[in-house]
Design an enzyme around this catalytic site. Structure first.
Site, mmCIF file in Angstrom:
data_model
loop_
_atom_site.group_PDB
_atom_site.id
_atom_site.type_symbol
_atom_site.label_atom_id
_atom_site.label_comp_id
_atom_site.label_asym_id
_atom_site.label_seq_id
_atom_site.Cartn_x
_atom_site.Cartn_y
_atom_site.Cartn_z
ATOM 1 N N ASP A 13 0.867 -1.171 0.000
ATOM 2 C CA ASP A 13 0.000 0.000 0.000
ATOM 3 C C ASP A 13 0.916 1.237 0.000
ATOM 4 O OD1 ASP A 13 -2.335 1.673 0.587
ATOM 5 O OD2 ASP A 13 -1.532 1.795 2.625
ATOM 6 N N ASP A 15 -0.240 5.157 0.851
ATOM 7 C CA ASP A 15 -0.530 6.127 1.916
ATOM 8 C C ASP A 15 -0.535 5.488 3.297
ATOM 9 O OD1 ASP A 15 -0.930 7.676 -0.283
ATOM 10 O OD2 ASP A 15 -2.869 8.472 0.332
ATOM 11 N N ASP A 207 -1.813 -0.637 5.867
ATOM 12 C CA ASP A 207 -2.196 -0.071 7.170
ATOM 13 C C ASP A 207 -3.702 0.121 7.333
ATOM 14 O OD1 ASP A 207 -2.415 2.078 5.311
ATOM 15 O OD2 ASP A 207 -2.370 3.483 6.987
#
Ligand SMILES: [Mg+2]
Length: 265
Positions: A13, A15, A207
């Protein structure tokens, strides 16, 4: 646990994972990026960002031509040289028309209704980045302005159009039903296995709740400490293959690689 860099593939991922949640820097991860490149470990970006945003970023990260997953899995790009799109796709325009009809029942706005300047203002992106984020091909970003409890009804309404709703880091994402980061990863795993004649071990890092299907699908998973209110709880029983970081963003990213891979010399 020490995984070998040979026949490894990293799926990440952006961001809040490889990129800092606030300023988008990846300094803490840069030593690892160099090492992965030395060992020719594919680095697959798996993000809610568009291809138009990811392609220039791949260039800055030195991974041009690597496969990637854009728009939360709604768009999968296999390996090879890619040119960033210069205008939204027809499929995206059709999706926006469907959403327009649903606005008589639900209060929300899609990215297509805003200008680049407006998107820049509420995302913190630069004007150029905001423009790239609006060059969409397969999914729409939605700002929900209705009550939280109306989301279930919205999901049902979308399902009738073969669409699904996914929660991103900051916004909601409307995408074709049956697409997602997990299915997109599966497609890339199969493609790479076919190209190379054998499967690579995959290590996933993310996250947010939208990373869960990808983290479930990867052989090893790093759950990076996040800012989201929604916890990232994986259902997998092989808990020894899952690591939760103490640090956020690129520091957590490095921590996860340090945990699973032999430390950098
Ligand atoms: Mg994230």
């Amino acid at each position: 646990m020490v995984l070998s860099l040979d026949s490894l593939m990293i799926v990440t991922d952006l961001d809040g994972s490889l990129l800092d949640h606030h300023d988008y820097n990846w300094d803490a991860a840069s030593e690892w990026l160099t090492r992965l490149k030395q060992h020719q470990v594919p680095l697959v970006i798996c993000s809610s960002k568009t291809a138009a945003e990811i392609i220039p970023l791949q260039k800055r990260l030195g991974i041009t031509g690597a496969p990637f997953i854009a728009e939360n899995g709604a768009r999968v790009v296999l390996s090879g040289a890619h040119t960033a799109p210069t205008e939204p796709s027809d499929a995206y325009r059709a999706l926006c028309q469907t959403l327009k009809a649903l606005q008589s029942h639900f209060r929300f706005n899609g990215f297509h209704e805003f200008s680049d300047a407006e998107v820049a203002r509420f995302t913190g992106l630069t004007l150029a980045e905001a423009s790239q984020s609006r060059l969409r091909e397969a999914s729409e970003v939605v700002l929900w302005r209705d009550d939280e409890h109306r989301l279930a009804a919205f999901r049902s309404a979308l399902a009738k159009h073969n669409l699904a709703l996914t929660q991103g880091g900051r916004f909601w994402h409307v995408m074709p039903a049956g697409s997602g980061k997990g299915m997109a990863l599966e497609q890339i795993q199969q493609h790479v296995a076919q190209q190379e004649g054998k499967a690579r071990i995959t290590l996933g890092l993310g996250d947010g709740p939208n990373d869960i299907p990808m983290l479930e699908r990867a052989d090893y998973a790093v759950v990076i400490k996040g800012f989201s209110k929604t916890p990232v709880n994986l259902q997998r029983s092989d808990t020894q293959n899952v690591y939760h970081t103490a640090h956020v963003g690129p520091h957590g990213w490095r921590e996860g690689l340090d945990y699973f891979l032999a430390p950098t010399e």
